[in-house]
Enzyme design. Structure first.
Site, PDB file in Angstrom:
ATOM      1  N   THR A   6       0.709  -1.291   0.000  1.00  0.00           N
ATOM      2  CA  THR A   6       0.000   0.000   0.000  1.00  0.00           C
ATOM      3  C   THR A   6       0.724   1.318   0.000  1.00  0.00           C
ATOM      4  O   THR A   6       1.766   1.497   0.634  1.00  0.00           O
ATOM      5  CB  THR A   6      -0.947   0.055   1.219  1.00  0.00           C
ATOM      6  OG1 THR A   6      -1.779  -1.068   1.160  1.00  0.00           O
ATOM      7  CG2 THR A   6      -1.808   1.271   1.220  1.00  0.00           C
ATOM      8  N   ASP A  36      -3.757   3.200  -3.550  1.00  0.00           N
ATOM      9  CA  ASP A  36      -3.493   2.339  -4.710  1.00  0.00           C
ATOM     10  C   ASP A  36      -4.449   1.144  -4.583  1.00  0.00           C
ATOM     11  O   ASP A  36      -5.299   1.123  -3.701  1.00  0.00           O
ATOM     12  CB  ASP A  36      -2.032   1.883  -4.727  1.00  0.00           C
ATOM     13  CG  ASP A  36      -1.745   0.852  -3.660  1.00  0.00           C
ATOM     14  OD1 ASP A  36      -1.275  -0.249  -3.973  1.00  0.00           O
ATOM     15  OD2 ASP A  36      -2.023   1.159  -2.472  1.00  0.00           O
ATOM     16  N   ARG A  60      -3.414  -2.502  -4.911  1.00  0.00           N
ATOM     17  CA  ARG A  60      -2.781  -3.827  -4.949  1.00  0.00           C
ATOM     18  C   ARG A  60      -2.843  -4.488  -3.580  1.00  0.00           C
ATOM     19  O   ARG A  60      -2.509  -3.853  -2.565  1.00  0.00           O
ATOM     20  CB  ARG A  60      -1.323  -3.679  -5.379  1.00  0.00           C
ATOM     21  CG  ARG A  60      -0.514  -4.977  -5.290  1.00  0.00           C
ATOM     22  CD  ARG A  60       0.926  -4.779  -5.669  1.00  0.00           C
ATOM     23  NE  ARG A  60       1.071  -4.675  -7.111  1.00  0.00           N
ATOM     24  CZ  ARG A  60       2.249  -4.579  -7.731  1.00  0.00           C
ATOM     25  NH1 ARG A  60       3.356  -4.549  -7.016  1.00  0.00           N
ATOM     26  NH2 ARG A  60       2.316  -4.476  -9.031  1.00  0.00           N
ATOM     27  N   LYS A  98      -9.332   0.035  -1.077  1.00  0.00           N
ATOM     28  CA  LYS A  98      -8.729   0.330   0.213  1.00  0.00           C
ATOM     29  C   LYS A  98      -9.345   1.537   0.891  1.00  0.00           C
ATOM     30  O   LYS A  98      -8.959   1.873   2.008  1.00  0.00           O
ATOM     31  CB  LYS A  98      -7.235   0.580   0.033  1.00  0.00           C
ATOM     32  CG  LYS A  98      -6.540  -0.640  -0.512  1.00  0.00           C
ATOM     33  CD  LYS A  98      -5.069  -0.479  -0.567  1.00  0.00           C
ATOM     34  CE  LYS A  98      -4.478  -1.591  -1.394  1.00  0.00           C
ATOM     35  NZ  LYS A  98      -3.037  -1.514  -1.508  1.00  0.00           N
ATOM     36  N   GLY A 141      -1.951  -2.398   5.971  1.00  0.00           N
ATOM     37  CA  GLY A 141      -1.614  -3.409   6.963  1.00  0.00           C
ATOM     38  C   GLY A 141      -2.298  -4.720   6.618  1.00  0.00           C
ATOM     39  O   GLY A 141      -2.510  -5.020   5.460  1.00  0.00           O
ATOM     40  N   SER A 147       3.619   1.074   2.917  1.00  0.00           N
ATOM     41  CA  SER A 147       5.005   0.869   2.496  1.00  0.00           C
ATOM     42  C   SER A 147       5.447   1.943   1.510  1.00  0.00           C
ATOM     43  O   SER A 147       6.622   2.252   1.405  1.00  0.00           O
ATOM     44  CB  SER A 147       5.169  -0.511   1.890  1.00  0.00           C
ATOM     45  OG  SER A 147       4.252  -0.671   0.840  1.00  0.00           O
ATOM     46  N   ASP A 173       7.348   1.842  -5.201  1.00  0.00           N
ATOM     47  CA  ASP A 173       7.268   0.887  -4.111  1.00  0.00           C
ATOM     48  C   ASP A 173       6.746  -0.443  -4.648  1.00  0.00           C
ATOM     49  O   ASP A 173       5.744  -0.483  -5.349  1.00  0.00           O
ATOM     50  CB  ASP A 173       6.322   1.429  -3.020  1.00  0.00           C
ATOM     51  CG  ASP A 173       6.066   0.407  -1.951  1.00  0.00           C
ATOM     52  OD1 ASP A 173       4.901   0.261  -1.548  1.00  0.00           O
ATOM     53  OD2 ASP A 173       7.028  -0.248  -1.522  1.00  0.00           O
ATOM     54  N   SER A 185       3.039  -1.586  -3.662  1.00  0.00           N
ATOM     55  CA  SER A 185       1.871  -0.852  -4.162  1.00  0.00           C
ATOM     56  C   SER A 185       1.864  -0.982  -5.662  1.00  0.00           C
ATOM     57  O   SER A 185       2.914  -1.072  -6.304  1.00  0.00           O
ATOM     58  CB  SER A 185       1.942   0.630  -3.819  1.00  0.00           C
ATOM     59  OG  SER A 185       2.390   0.818  -2.517  1.00  0.00           O
TER      60      SER A 185
END
Lengths: 269, 204
Positions: free
Chosen positions: A36, A52, A54, A68, A82, A164, A201, A204
């Protein structure tokens, strides 16, 4: 043992068995995490939240287009990072508590109420409920944006990032944020921050979801941007040279579903 | 050794045009020894909702029995069958209740909802729902299944083509996994019938 559905809360009856299995050398399962990038910012008329899409299970992408940004109240939304089950369960639970509170008080929910309910729950589980949240909304006292960490601490900020990809997104915000952004400038900045998380990242990826909350109005822009489309799909599709061998077939016809139409006069009271 | 690799499993579900297919392998093992080649991983909850459970076999059977019990209670109270979306929420709640000592299985739920619209979803072992519009996979062969389904899936397939696609995806994936295989069990459900087929696969 009675199998009547329990009153709620967690049940710990399989813990001893699972500990025994782990001692015998079996490793615990990995949970679905949302690696995320989630962000929020306050603009001139309200709050914009972005995320995002994923969801990962270890190094594998389990869901390429998950949601999300969770609904809490008509004027409050919450992004979650998380462990996916924890973010979904905790936001669902607080959303129901807020609705009951609205019925009792007859007023619109305040963001600070959602914040207190979430932090109390997360603190009481000492960080084991692994949910990192960005909570935003507009209530009678104005626009608010908060971050909530898994151990229960909170921050109140004009712009926030979690997950992240938070460092990638925060770098965009720190460079380009200013107070009093218009709606379009705000959406553009949030989309840029999420894209920087998506491309830099590994946790994500996929698309950008955006939610704009203003006084009395909200807009949930699902898949606002899709910077990663599948362009390599062959139009011919897959053709199989060898057919699968079937050993046995069993066909169960399903009964026609009966439609009941009311005929005749209704009963008198 | 991983807990999910104790018994070995592979379950996949795919969406077609007004129909869905759910398939699993048939092996039951204890680590590297095979003890049964006809293990039932997919179970019918009612005519239009199926659940496939992968992971630890004892939890697969216990969880299935609990879910059938809850569905029967629901049928008695509501005098109708559960919708697949409602059933998925029920499974998610039952799994999350055991958040700190979970059932060691991953369900795949497939069903026909209102207007015969197919519904599939999967969850991790603590109930995080993952809805998908194309396919869902679970089990020890899940990584190969992701790859095979991603390549072979097309939207809006009819029942026969869907059967061929899901069977080829399942058999090619379990061939690359030591812990699952020994045949396949495929259910293709349309609004008018349930077709259950046993596939011939490599027995190694």
């Amino acid at each position: 043992m009675s199998e009547v559905p329990p009153k709620g809360g967690f049940s710990f009856d399989l813990c001893k068995r699972n500990d025994m299995l782990i001692q015998k050398g079996l490793k615990a399962p990995s949970f679905l995490k949302t690696g995320t990038t989630i962000v929020g910012l306050i603009f001139k008329d309200g709050v914009i939240l972005g995320a995002d899409t994923r969801a990962t299970e270890g190094p594998i992408v389990a869901d390429k287009n998950c949601e999300k940004i969770h609904y809490m109240a008509p004027n409050i939304y919450c992004c979650g990072a998380g462990t996916a089950a924890d973010t979904e369960a905790v936001t669902d639970m607080v959303s129901s508590q807020l609705r009951l509170h609205r019925y009792q008080t007859g007023r619109d929910s305040r963001v600070i109420t959602a914040l207190t309910l979430l932090k109390k729950h997360l603190f009481s589980y000492q960080g084991h409920v692994s949910a990192a949240l960005v909570l935003g909304g507009v209530d009678i006292t104005g626009p608010h944006l908060h971050t909530i960490y898994p151990h229960g601490s909170t921050d109140t900020l004009p712009f926030a990032t979690m997950g992240s990809g938070s460092l990638a997104a925060m770098s965009v915000f720190e460079a380009k944020y200013k107070e009093g952004l218009t709606r379009d400038e705000g959406i553009k900045l949030v989309a840029e921050a999420i894209c920087s998380g998506i491309f830099n990242d590994l946790g994500s990826g996929s698309n950008v979801d955006i939610c704009v909350i203003t006084k009395g109005n909200k807009e949930y822009l699902r898949n606002y941007m899709e910077p990663n489309p599948r362009t390599y799909v062959s139009s011919k599709g897959y053709s199989f040279t060898k057919k699968t061998e079937v050993l046995r077939t069993k066909i169960t016809p399903l009964m026609e579903r009966v439609e009941i139409t009311e005929v005749g006069e209704a009963m008198e009271e | 050794m991983q807990i999910f690799e104790y018994n070995g499993s592979a379950v996949v579900a795919m969406v077609g045009k007004n129909c869905f297919a759910i398939a699993s392998d048939r092996r039951l093992g204890v680590q590297l020894q095979t003890i049964a080649t006809d293990f039932q991983r997919i179970s019918k909850i009612h005519d239009r909702v199926f659940i496939g459970l992968s992971g630890l076999a004892t939890d697969v059977q216990t969880l299935y029995q609990r879910l059938v019990f809850r569905h029967k209670l629901y049928q008695l109270r509501e005098e109708r069958d559960m919708k697949p979306e409602t059933f998925a929420s029920l499974v998610s709640a039952i799994l999350y209740e055991k958040r700190f000592g979970p059932y060691l299985c991953q369900p795949v739920i497939a069903g026909l909802g209102e207007d015969d619209k197919p519904f599939i979803c999967t969850m991790d072992s603590i109930g995080a729902k993952e809805l998908a519009k194309d396919f869902v996979v679970s089990g020890t062969a899940s990584e190969s299944l992701y790859g095979a389904c991603e390549a072979m899936y097309k939207p809006d397939m009819e029942a026969e083509e869907l059967f061929e696609t899901i069977s080829q995806a399942l058999l090619s994936s379990v061939d690359r996994d030591c812990l699952s295989g020994w045949g396949g069990h495929v259910y293709v459900v349309t609004p008018t019938e349930i077709k259950e087929r046993i596939l011939k696969g490599r027995m190694d």
